[in-house]
Design a protein around this motif. Sequence first.
Motif, PDB file in Angstrom:
ATOM      1  N   GLY A  59       7.104  42.105 -27.982  1.00  0.00           N
ATOM      2  CA  GLY A  59       7.966  42.249 -26.819  1.00  0.00           C
ATOM      3  C   GLY A  59       7.331  42.892 -25.604  1.00  0.00           C
ATOM      4  N   CYS A  60       6.008  42.964 -25.537  1.00  0.00           N
ATOM      5  CA  CYS A  60       5.395  43.571 -24.358  1.00  0.00           C
ATOM      6  C   CYS A  60       5.467  42.591 -23.184  1.00  0.00           C
ATOM      7  CB  CYS A  60       3.961  44.005 -24.634  1.00  0.00           C
ATOM      8  SG  CYS A  60       2.916  42.793 -25.410  1.00  0.00           S
ATOM      9  N   SER A  61       5.595  43.131 -22.010  1.00  0.00           N
ATOM     10  CA  SER A  61       5.754  42.314 -20.811  1.00  0.00           C
ATOM     11  C   SER A  61       4.406  42.035 -20.154  1.00  0.00           C
ATOM     12  CB  SER A  61       6.654  43.041 -19.809  1.00  0.00           C
ATOM     13  OG  SER A  61       6.648  42.355 -18.574  1.00  0.00           O
ATOM     14  N   PRO A  62       4.185  40.770 -19.734  1.00  0.00           N
ATOM     15  CA  PRO A  62       2.960  40.446 -19.015  1.00  0.00           C
ATOM     16  C   PRO A  62       3.042  40.753 -17.521  1.00  0.00           C
ATOM     17  CG  PRO A  62       4.213  38.459 -19.372  1.00  0.00           C
ATOM     18  CD  PRO A  62       4.965  39.587 -20.055  1.00  0.00           C
ATOM     19  N   ASP A  63       4.187  41.256 -17.051  1.00  0.00           N
ATOM     20  CA  ASP A  63       4.362  41.516 -15.623  1.00  0.00           C
ATOM     21  C   ASP A  63       3.276  42.463 -15.098  1.00  0.00           C
ATOM     22  OD1 ASP A  63       6.590  39.935 -15.737  1.00  0.00           O
ATOM     23  OD2 ASP A  63       8.027  41.597 -15.664  1.00  0.00           O
ATOM     24  N   GLY A  64       2.588  42.026 -14.052  1.00  0.00           N
ATOM     25  CA  GLY A  64       1.577  42.844 -13.407  1.00  0.00           C
ATOM     26  C   GLY A  64       0.237  42.902 -14.119  1.00  0.00           C
ATOM     27  N   VAL A  65       0.098  42.163 -15.220  1.00  0.00           N
ATOM     28  CA  VAL A  65      -1.135  42.216 -16.005  1.00  0.00           C
ATOM     29  C   VAL A  65      -2.016  41.010 -15.679  1.00  0.00           C
ATOM     30  CG1 VAL A  65      -2.084  42.142 -18.355  1.00  0.00           C
ATOM     31  CG2 VAL A  65      -0.064  43.526 -17.866  1.00  0.00           C
TER      32      VAL A  65
END
Length: 159
Positions: A59-65
């Motif tokens: 469930g980790c978010s890729p936002d900003g990565v």
Amino acid sequence: LGLRNPFHASVDAATGDLWIGDVGQGGWEEIDVARAGTSGLDFGWRRWEGRHCFNPPTGCSPDGVTMPVAEYGHGAGCSVIGGVVYRGEAIPGLRGAYLFGDYCSGTLWAIDAASDAPQEPVTLLETGSGVSSIELDEEGEVLLTLLPEGRVVRLVPAT
């Protein structure tokens, strides 16, 4: 930001892009690139290991990565050695490829340095030794240092 254990970074003299081999923690090794003119990038470590959630495990978010352009699992090796973008003359078919290796498996891989899409590394060579460094000589040709023998070898075209 977001690198775990960068092991060798190099700048492509033709583009100014910064290439980074980042050693993983549990299961994945990765290749990251910061294109010339970009700044403030977050390569995702500790949330991400390669393109896989690490902390949290799901469930980790890729936002900003900024995700890696290549990765490989520990079934193929255990410690990425960042390399170089090849612009030499001896092996025309490799021009424009980013070459990198693995210390444990001794494998040398290539990916297309111009692509930002996730890539599957192409195996170029199984050295039978630990790749500890990949550099360019004064002519732009690739040199590998191999352990435990302590050899320095030049990459040459197959005959």
